[in-house]
Design an enzyme around this catalytic site. Structure first.
Site, mmCIF file in Angstrom:
data_model
loop_
_atom_site.group_PDB
_atom_site.id
_atom_site.type_symbol
_atom_site.label_atom_id
_atom_site.label_comp_id
_atom_site.label_asym_id
_atom_site.label_seq_id
_atom_site.Cartn_x
_atom_site.Cartn_y
_atom_site.Cartn_z
ATOM 1 N N HIS A 17 0.842 -1.211 0.000
ATOM 2 C CA HIS A 17 0.000 0.000 0.000
ATOM 3 C C HIS A 17 0.874 1.258 0.000
ATOM 4 C CE1 HIS A 17 -3.077 -2.676 2.245
ATOM 5 N NE2 HIS A 17 -3.583 -2.452 1.048
ATOM 6 N N LYS A 41 -18.422 -6.200 8.604
ATOM 7 C CA LYS A 41 -17.193 -7.010 8.625
ATOM 8 C C LYS A 41 -16.204 -6.417 9.625
ATOM 9 C CE LYS A 41 -13.610 -8.604 5.484
ATOM 10 N NZ LYS A 41 -12.973 -8.275 4.226
ATOM 11 N N ARG A 90 -1.690 -5.651 -8.417
ATOM 12 C CA ARG A 90 -0.563 -6.543 -8.151
ATOM 13 C C ARG A 90 -0.336 -7.491 -9.313
ATOM 14 N NH1 ARG A 90 -2.985 -8.093 -2.392
ATOM 15 N NH2 ARG A 90 -4.739 -8.115 -3.809
#
Ligand code: PNS
Length: 161
Positions: A17, A41, A90
């Site tokens: 990040h 969550k 990625r």
């Protein structure tokens, strides 16, 4: 590029990040790193903890601020006059879902998305893997900022009987 937002869960922030944030910050006047508040969550870190760890990780980047948002990302962008979302990519595995979200966000509110390919040295990093490794006592000190490593160790020790 003027203002941009780099959104995510950041539970917790990793060196991957930080790589994307640093490179995105060099491309715009102001970059807001926005942590998703997801009431459905519970993460390992609270949203406040994630924001503190992010602020610490980007403290040397003068045009980066940290915020949180709940609900649709495009609503946050519209409310804050942000026309561009920046996302790190990625590998091809990320691409399909990210492309879908980018196209949807543009359709919903005309917000564009720019993709920054992560540096190869951090392309294998994810917050989930880092948490899994740290939970079982593995060494993640080369994968996350120091403050994150310290907090992961403290959390793992707190859980051991
Ligand atoms: O770090 P993550 O979990 O991969 O980040 C995903 C995030 C927060 C960028 C994404 O889930 C998101 O934008 N959530 C906000 C809700 C939203 O706008 N959903 C519609 C996407 S088209």
């Amino acid at each position: 590029m003027r203002r941009a937002v780099c959104p995510g869960s950041f539970d917790p922030v990793t060196n991957g990040h930080v790589d994307v944030i640093t490179r995105a910050a060099a491309l715009c006047d102001e970059l807001v790193v926005a942590v998703l508040v997801n009431p459905g969550k519970a993460g390992l870190f609270s949203v406040d903890e994630r924001m503190d760890l992010l602020r610490d990780a980007v403290s040397d980047l003068s045009n980066v601020t940290v915020d949180s948002f709940e609900g649709l990302l495009v609503d946050y962008c519209t409310a804050h006059g942000i026309p561009v979302i920046v996302k790190g990519l990625r590998a091809v595995g990320d691409f399909e879902y990210e492309l879908q979200m980018a196209q949807m966000n543009r359709e919903l509110a005309g917000i564009e998305t720019l993709f920054v390919p992560t540096a190869p040295q951090v392309g294998h990093l994810s917050s989930s893997l880092v948490k899994q490794i740290a939970t079982f006592g593995g060494d993640v000190s080369s994968l996350v900022p120091k403050a994150v490593n310290d907090r992961l160790i403290a959390k793992a020790e707190g859980r051991r009987p």
